[in-house]
Design a protein around this motif. Structure first.
Motif, PDB file in Angstrom:
ATOM      1  N   LYS A  66       2.455   2.248  -3.456  1.00 18.42           N
ATOM      2  CA  LYS A  66       1.611   2.686  -4.565  1.00 18.42           C
ATOM      3  C   LYS A  66       1.706   4.187  -4.821  1.00 18.42           C
ATOM      4  O   LYS A  66       1.453   4.646  -5.928  1.00 18.42           O
ATOM      5  N   GLU A 119       0.822  -1.218   0.000  1.00 23.73           N
ATOM      6  CA  GLU A 119       0.000   0.000   0.000  1.00 23.73           C
ATOM      7  C   GLU A 119       0.857   1.269   0.000  1.00 23.73           C
ATOM      8  O   GLU A 119       0.583   2.204  -0.740  1.00 23.73           O
ATOM      9  N   ASP A 120       1.901   1.329   0.839  1.00 22.19           N
ATOM     10  CA  ASP A 120       2.765   2.516   0.896  1.00 22.19           C
ATOM     11  C   ASP A 120       3.475   2.773  -0.426  1.00 22.19           C
ATOM     12  O   ASP A 120       3.738   3.917  -0.789  1.00 22.19           O
TER      13      ASP A 120
END
Length: 142
Positions: free
Chosen positions: A100, A97-98
């Motif tokens: 992206k 997630e980070d």
């Protein structure tokens, strides 16, 4: 993925070199293989150049061979060069997630003629962020 024998041998020699640098009681082939969640014959094949690891296996190797950051990155970069893929640690980061947040930045950078000094400046900015993270925060006085 077709990997040339000479590249498998070079990569295997590198893995073997790093394993041999480990403390003697921690470096037996069977012990390292078990730590990396693989059969010892698989690790033996990799070290002899008869096999080539998957991204998941090379990540486990990089995490269990007690490498310095420089050697860890060297192993992952060598894998990347041979397999013609992004380094597995970068790949893993980008799909998290980070990571992206970097997708749009990388897409913007694609095809641009970015001078090397620009990358040096970006590294300085990121390094400064790391340095600030390590600084002690001031505690309020009571």
């Amino acid at each position: 993925m077709k990997i040339a024998r000479k590249d498998k041998v070079k990569f295997g020699a590198l893995v073997n070199k790093f394993r041999q640098k480990m403390p003697r009681d921690m470096n037996p082939l069977r012990k390292v293989a078990a730590e990396c969640d693989m059969n010892f014959s698989t690790l033996n094949d990799i070290e002899k150049g008869d096999g080539f690891p998957t991204e998941a296996v090379v990540l486990r190797l990089s995490e269990n061979l007690l490498l310095s950051e420089k050697d860890k990155h060297g192993l992952l970069d060598k894998y990347s060069d041979i397999a013609k893929v992004a380094p597995p640690d970068i790949d893993r980061y980008l799909i998290a997630e980070d990571g992206k947040a970097w997708w749009d930045v990388l897409r913007l950078a694609e095809g641009k003629d970015i001078p090397p000094d620009t990358f040096k400046e970006i590294k300085k900015i990121i390094t400064a962020l790391e340095d600030k993270k390590d600084e002690p925060t001031e505690q309020p006085e009571y």
